[in-house]
Scaffold this active site. Structure first.
Site, short mmCIF file in Angstrom:
data_model
loop_
_atom_site.label_atom_id
_atom_site.label_comp_id
_atom_site.label_asym_id
_atom_site.label_seq_id
_atom_site.Cartn_x
_atom_site.Cartn_y
_atom_site.Cartn_z
N LEU A 105 2.94 -14.19 42.68
CA LEU A 105 2.76 -13.41 43.91
C LEU A 105 3.37 -12.04 43.64
O LEU A 105 4.37 -11.94 42.91
CB LEU A 105 3.49 -14.07 45.09
CG LEU A 105 2.94 -15.40 45.59
CD1 LEU A 105 3.73 -15.87 46.81
CD2 LEU A 105 1.46 -15.30 45.95
N ASP A 106 2.81 -11.00 44.26
CA ASP A 106 3.38 -9.66 44.10
C ASP A 106 4.81 -9.64 44.64
O ASP A 106 5.17 -10.46 45.47
CB ASP A 106 2.56 -8.63 44.90
CG ASP A 106 1.15 -8.51 44.35
OD1 ASP A 106 0.92 -8.87 43.18
OD2 ASP A 106 0.27 -8.06 45.12
N ARG A 107 5.55 -8.63 44.22
CA ARG A 107 6.94 -8.54 44.65
C ARG A 107 7.05 -8.49 46.17
O ARG A 107 7.95 -9.06 46.78
CB ARG A 107 7.58 -7.28 44.04
CG ARG A 107 9.07 -7.42 43.96
CD ARG A 107 9.78 -6.12 43.97
NE ARG A 107 9.42 -5.24 42.86
CZ ARG A 107 9.92 -4.03 42.76
NH1 ARG A 107 10.78 -3.59 43.64
NH2 ARG A 107 9.55 -3.25 41.77
N HIS A 190 -3.37 -8.42 42.03
CA HIS A 190 -3.45 -7.79 43.35
C HIS A 190 -4.78 -8.08 44.05
O HIS A 190 -5.32 -7.22 44.75
CB HIS A 190 -3.32 -6.26 43.24
CG HIS A 190 -1.99 -5.77 42.77
ND1 HIS A 190 -0.81 -6.42 43.02
CD2 HIS A 190 -1.66 -4.66 42.08
CE1 HIS A 190 0.19 -5.74 42.48
NE2 HIS A 190 -0.28 -4.68 41.90
N LYS A 193 -5.26 -7.50 47.96
CA LYS A 193 -5.10 -6.08 48.31
C LYS A 193 -6.31 -5.28 47.83
O LYS A 193 -6.83 -4.42 48.55
CB LYS A 193 -3.82 -5.53 47.67
CG LYS A 193 -2.56 -6.12 48.28
CD LYS A 193 -1.33 -5.69 47.50
CE LYS A 193 -0.10 -6.40 48.03
NZ LYS A 193 1.01 -6.38 47.09
#
Ligand code: URA
Length: 241
Positions: A105-107, A190, A193
Protein backbone atom coordinates in the site's frame (compact mmCIF):
# COMPACT_ATOMS: atom_id res chain seq x y z
CA UNK A 1 11.48 -29.44 8.58
CA UNK A 2 15.17 -29.49 9.49
CA UNK A 3 16.30 -29.47 13.11
CA UNK A 4 16.47 -25.99 14.67
CA UNK A 5 17.35 -24.52 18.03
CA UNK A 6 14.41 -24.99 20.39
CA UNK A 7 14.27 -21.30 21.45
CA UNK A 8 14.08 -20.16 17.84
CA UNK A 9 11.59 -22.86 16.93
CA UNK A 10 9.15 -22.08 19.72
CA UNK A 11 9.52 -18.30 19.31
CA UNK A 12 8.73 -18.70 15.59
CA UNK A 13 5.18 -19.71 16.54
CA UNK A 14 4.44 -16.22 17.81
CA UNK A 15 3.24 -16.92 21.36
CA UNK A 16 6.53 -16.54 23.24
CA UNK A 17 9.52 -14.30 22.55
CA UNK A 18 12.92 -15.90 22.35
CA UNK A 19 13.89 -14.65 25.80
CA UNK A 20 10.64 -16.00 27.26
CA UNK A 21 11.44 -19.41 25.77
CA UNK A 22 14.93 -19.29 27.28
CA UNK A 23 13.28 -18.60 30.61
CA UNK A 24 10.88 -21.53 30.20
CA UNK A 25 13.83 -23.80 29.36
CA UNK A 26 15.73 -22.56 32.42
CA UNK A 27 12.71 -23.33 34.59
CA UNK A 28 12.58 -26.87 33.15
CA UNK A 29 9.17 -26.37 31.56
CA UNK A 30 10.12 -27.48 28.03
CA UNK A 31 10.23 -31.15 27.06
CA UNK A 32 11.28 -32.78 23.81
CA UNK A 33 9.93 -36.32 23.35
CA UNK A 34 9.10 -36.40 27.03
CA UNK A 35 12.62 -35.41 28.18
CA UNK A 36 13.03 -32.16 30.06
CA UNK A 37 15.63 -30.08 28.22
CA UNK A 38 18.13 -27.79 29.91
CA UNK A 39 19.68 -25.81 27.03
CA UNK A 40 17.97 -23.36 24.68
CA UNK A 41 20.27 -24.41 21.86
CA UNK A 42 18.94 -27.97 22.02
CA UNK A 43 17.91 -28.87 18.46
CA UNK A 44 14.57 -30.39 17.48
CA UNK A 45 12.46 -31.01 14.38
CA UNK A 46 8.73 -30.27 14.89
CA UNK A 47 7.83 -32.82 12.18
CA UNK A 48 9.52 -35.62 14.09
CA UNK A 49 9.83 -34.54 17.70
CA UNK A 50 7.09 -33.97 20.22
CA UNK A 51 7.61 -30.60 21.89
CA UNK A 52 5.76 -29.68 25.08
CA UNK A 53 5.55 -26.64 27.31
CA UNK A 54 4.20 -27.38 30.79
CA UNK A 55 2.94 -30.76 29.51
CA UNK A 56 0.99 -29.14 26.64
CA UNK A 57 1.97 -30.33 23.20
CA UNK A 58 2.79 -27.53 20.74
CA UNK A 59 1.13 -27.71 17.35
CA UNK A 60 3.58 -26.15 14.93
CA UNK A 61 2.37 -23.88 12.18
CA UNK A 62 4.46 -23.90 9.08
CA UNK A 63 3.54 -20.33 8.16
CA UNK A 64 2.26 -17.21 9.82
CA UNK A 65 -0.50 -14.97 8.40
CA UNK A 66 -1.08 -11.60 10.05
CA UNK A 67 -3.69 -8.95 9.34
CA UNK A 68 -2.39 -5.44 9.99
CA UNK A 69 -4.41 -2.23 9.89
CA UNK A 70 -1.71 -0.04 8.38
CA UNK A 71 -1.80 3.58 9.44
CA UNK A 72 -0.76 6.43 7.15
CA UNK A 73 2.94 7.32 7.18
CA UNK A 74 4.23 3.74 7.34
CA UNK A 75 5.89 2.03 4.37
CA UNK A 76 4.95 -1.44 3.10
CA UNK A 77 8.50 -2.76 3.12
CA UNK A 78 10.60 -5.08 5.24
CA UNK A 79 13.15 -2.38 6.03
CA UNK A 80 13.71 1.29 5.43
CA UNK A 81 16.52 3.54 6.56
CA UNK A 82 14.28 6.49 7.39
CA UNK A 83 10.65 5.44 7.63
CA UNK A 84 8.80 3.11 9.93
CA UNK A 85 7.84 -0.12 8.13
CA UNK A 86 4.84 -2.40 8.54
CA UNK A 87 7.13 -4.97 10.18
CA UNK A 88 8.14 -2.43 12.83
CA UNK A 89 4.49 -2.41 13.96
CA UNK A 90 4.41 -6.12 14.82
CA UNK A 91 4.72 -7.10 18.46
CA UNK A 92 7.99 -8.76 19.36
CA UNK A 93 6.32 -12.17 19.69
CA UNK A 94 5.13 -12.07 16.07
CA UNK A 95 8.40 -10.87 14.59
CA UNK A 96 9.73 -13.85 12.87
CA UNK A 97 12.40 -14.07 10.23
CA UNK A 98 11.31 -13.85 6.61
CA UNK A 99 7.99 -12.11 7.21
CA UNK A 100 7.05 -9.64 4.48
CA UNK A 101 3.98 -7.70 3.36
CA UNK A 102 2.07 -9.52 0.61
CA UNK A 103 1.54 -6.55 -1.68
CA UNK A 104 2.15 -2.89 -1.07
CA UNK A 105 0.00 0.00 0.00
CA UNK A 106 1.26 3.54 -0.61
CA UNK A 107 2.70 5.38 2.35
CA UNK A 108 -0.44 7.52 2.63
CA UNK A 109 -2.87 4.58 2.19
CA UNK A 110 -4.39 2.94 5.26
CA UNK A 111 -5.92 -0.42 5.89
CA UNK A 112 -5.53 -4.14 5.40
CA UNK A 113 -2.01 -5.42 4.82
CA UNK A 114 -1.37 -9.14 4.95
CA UNK A 115 2.00 -10.02 6.44
CA UNK A 116 3.24 -13.56 5.99
CA UNK A 117 6.26 -15.79 5.49
CA UNK A 118 4.45 -17.88 2.87
CA UNK A 119 5.84 -16.80 -0.50
CA UNK A 120 3.70 -19.20 -2.50
CA UNK A 121 0.49 -17.95 -0.91
CA UNK A 122 1.52 -14.31 -1.45
CA UNK A 123 2.17 -15.01 -5.11
CA UNK A 124 -1.19 -16.74 -5.45
CA UNK A 125 -3.21 -13.85 -4.03
CA UNK A 126 -1.24 -11.12 -5.82
CA UNK A 127 -1.02 -12.58 -9.30
CA UNK A 128 -3.56 -10.77 -11.52
CA UNK A 129 -4.12 -14.13 -13.25
CA UNK A 130 -5.92 -15.40 -10.15
CA UNK A 131 -8.39 -12.48 -10.02
CA UNK A 132 -8.36 -12.14 -6.23
CA UNK A 133 -10.30 -8.92 -5.60
CA UNK A 134 -8.93 -6.18 -3.34
CA UNK A 135 -11.52 -3.68 -2.13
CA UNK A 136 -10.78 -0.09 -1.14
CA UNK A 137 -12.72 2.89 0.13
CA UNK A 138 -11.71 6.29 -1.16
CA UNK A 139 -12.60 9.93 -0.91
CA UNK A 140 -12.51 11.66 -4.27
CA UNK A 141 -12.13 15.37 -4.97
CA UNK A 142 -14.68 15.52 -7.80
CA UNK A 143 -17.99 14.03 -8.95
CA UNK A 144 -18.47 10.29 -9.43
CA UNK A 145 -21.37 9.41 -11.72
CA UNK A 146 -22.79 6.47 -13.66
CA UNK A 147 -20.56 7.25 -16.61
CA UNK A 148 -17.42 6.95 -14.46
CA UNK A 149 -18.76 3.70 -12.96
CA UNK A 150 -19.27 2.37 -16.51
CA UNK A 151 -15.77 3.42 -17.61
CA UNK A 152 -14.21 1.71 -14.59
CA UNK A 153 -16.21 -1.40 -15.40
CA UNK A 154 -14.91 -1.36 -18.98
CA UNK A 155 -11.26 -1.16 -17.86
CA UNK A 156 -9.40 2.13 -17.46
CA UNK A 157 -6.47 2.96 -19.74
CA UNK A 158 -3.52 4.37 -17.81
CA UNK A 159 -1.78 5.50 -20.98
CA UNK A 160 0.55 3.63 -23.35
CA UNK A 161 -0.24 -0.08 -23.33
CA UNK A 162 -1.44 -0.09 -19.74
CA UNK A 163 -5.05 -1.17 -19.57
CA UNK A 164 -6.59 -2.06 -16.22
CA UNK A 165 -8.89 -5.03 -15.87
CA UNK A 166 -12.54 -4.25 -15.15
CA UNK A 167 -13.02 -2.63 -11.75
CA UNK A 168 -16.18 -2.29 -9.69
CA UNK A 169 -16.92 1.25 -8.52
CA UNK A 170 -19.78 2.08 -6.13
CA UNK A 171 -20.81 5.32 -4.51
CA UNK A 172 -21.09 4.91 -0.75
CA UNK A 173 -21.82 8.55 0.07
CA UNK A 174 -22.46 11.23 -2.53
CA UNK A 175 -21.15 14.63 -1.49
CA UNK A 176 -18.84 17.37 -2.73
CA UNK A 177 -16.07 14.84 -2.06
CA UNK A 178 -17.82 11.52 -2.74
CA UNK A 179 -16.91 8.46 -0.70
CA UNK A 180 -16.65 5.40 -2.94
CA UNK A 181 -15.86 1.73 -2.86
CA UNK A 182 -13.64 0.31 -5.56
CA UNK A 183 -12.64 -3.28 -6.20
CA UNK A 184 -9.68 -4.24 -8.38
CA UNK A 185 -7.97 -7.54 -9.11
CA UNK A 186 -4.48 -6.17 -9.79
CA UNK A 187 -1.93 -4.20 -7.86
CA UNK A 188 -0.23 -1.84 -10.27
CA UNK A 189 1.82 1.02 -8.90
CA UNK A 190 -0.53 3.73 -7.50
CA UNK A 191 -3.25 1.99 -9.49
CA UNK A 192 -6.37 3.51 -7.94
CA UNK A 193 -4.92 7.02 -7.83
CA UNK A 194 -3.91 6.70 -11.48
CA UNK A 195 -7.33 5.33 -12.48
CA UNK A 196 -9.05 8.39 -11.02
CA UNK A 197 -6.36 10.72 -12.42
CA UNK A 198 -7.17 9.33 -15.88
CA UNK A 199 -10.54 11.12 -15.44
CA UNK A 200 -9.15 14.27 -13.84
CA UNK A 201 -10.04 13.28 -10.24
CA UNK A 202 -7.75 13.14 -7.24
CA UNK A 203 -7.90 10.55 -4.48
CA UNK A 204 -7.93 12.43 -1.18
CA UNK A 205 -7.91 9.40 1.11
CA UNK A 206 -7.57 5.68 0.46
CA UNK A 207 -8.10 2.64 2.67
CA UNK A 208 -8.00 -1.07 1.80
CA UNK A 209 -10.92 -2.77 3.51
CA UNK A 210 -10.98 -6.29 2.06
CA UNK A 211 -8.76 -8.90 0.41
CA UNK A 212 -10.66 -11.69 -1.35
CA UNK A 213 -13.66 -12.38 0.87
CA UNK A 214 -11.90 -11.36 4.09
CA UNK A 215 -12.77 -7.93 5.50
CA UNK A 216 -10.42 -5.85 7.63
CA UNK A 217 -11.31 -6.53 11.27
CA UNK A 218 -13.11 -3.42 12.62
CA UNK A 219 -11.66 -4.09 16.05
CA UNK A 220 -8.13 -3.37 14.80
CA UNK A 221 -7.19 0.25 15.31
CA UNK A 222 -4.62 1.76 12.92
CA UNK A 223 -1.26 0.19 13.77
CA UNK A 224 -2.79 -2.92 15.35
CA UNK A 225 -2.55 -6.46 14.02
CA UNK A 226 -3.59 -10.01 14.77
CA UNK A 227 -2.93 -13.50 13.51
CA UNK A 228 -5.46 -14.96 11.09
CA UNK A 229 -7.22 -18.28 11.63
CA UNK A 230 -6.85 -20.94 8.89
CA UNK A 231 -10.47 -20.27 7.93
CA UNK A 232 -9.73 -16.56 7.45
CA UNK A 233 -6.65 -17.35 5.37
CA UNK A 234 -8.90 -19.44 3.12
CA UNK A 235 -11.32 -16.52 2.71
CA UNK A 236 -8.55 -14.37 1.20
CA UNK A 237 -8.38 -16.75 -1.77
CA UNK A 238 -12.09 -16.46 -2.46
CA UNK A 239 -13.23 -14.34 -5.38
CA UNK A 240 -16.26 -12.20 -4.90
CA UNK A 241 -16.41 -10.28 -8.20
N1 URA B 1 -3.91 2.01 -5.35
C1 URA B 1 -3.22 3.12 -5.01
O1 URA B 1 -3.22 4.11 -5.74
N2 URA B 1 -2.55 3.13 -3.85
C2 URA B 1 -2.53 2.09 -2.99
O2 URA B 1 -1.91 2.16 -1.93
C3 URA B 1 -3.25 0.93 -3.35
C4 URA B 1 -3.94 0.92 -4.53
Amino acid sequence: MAKERIDKLIASQGKYSRSQVKDLVRKGMVRVNGERIRASDHKADPDEDQIQISSQRLQFKKHLYIMLNKPKGVVSATEDRRMKTVLDLLPEALRRRNLFPAGRLDRDTEGFVLITDDGEFAHRILSPKNHIPKTYEAEIDGPVDDELIRRFHQGVSLGGDTLCRPAELRILRDAEHPYVQITICEGMYHQIKRMFEAFGRRVLALKRVRMGALALDDALKPGECRELTPNEVGLICMKRL
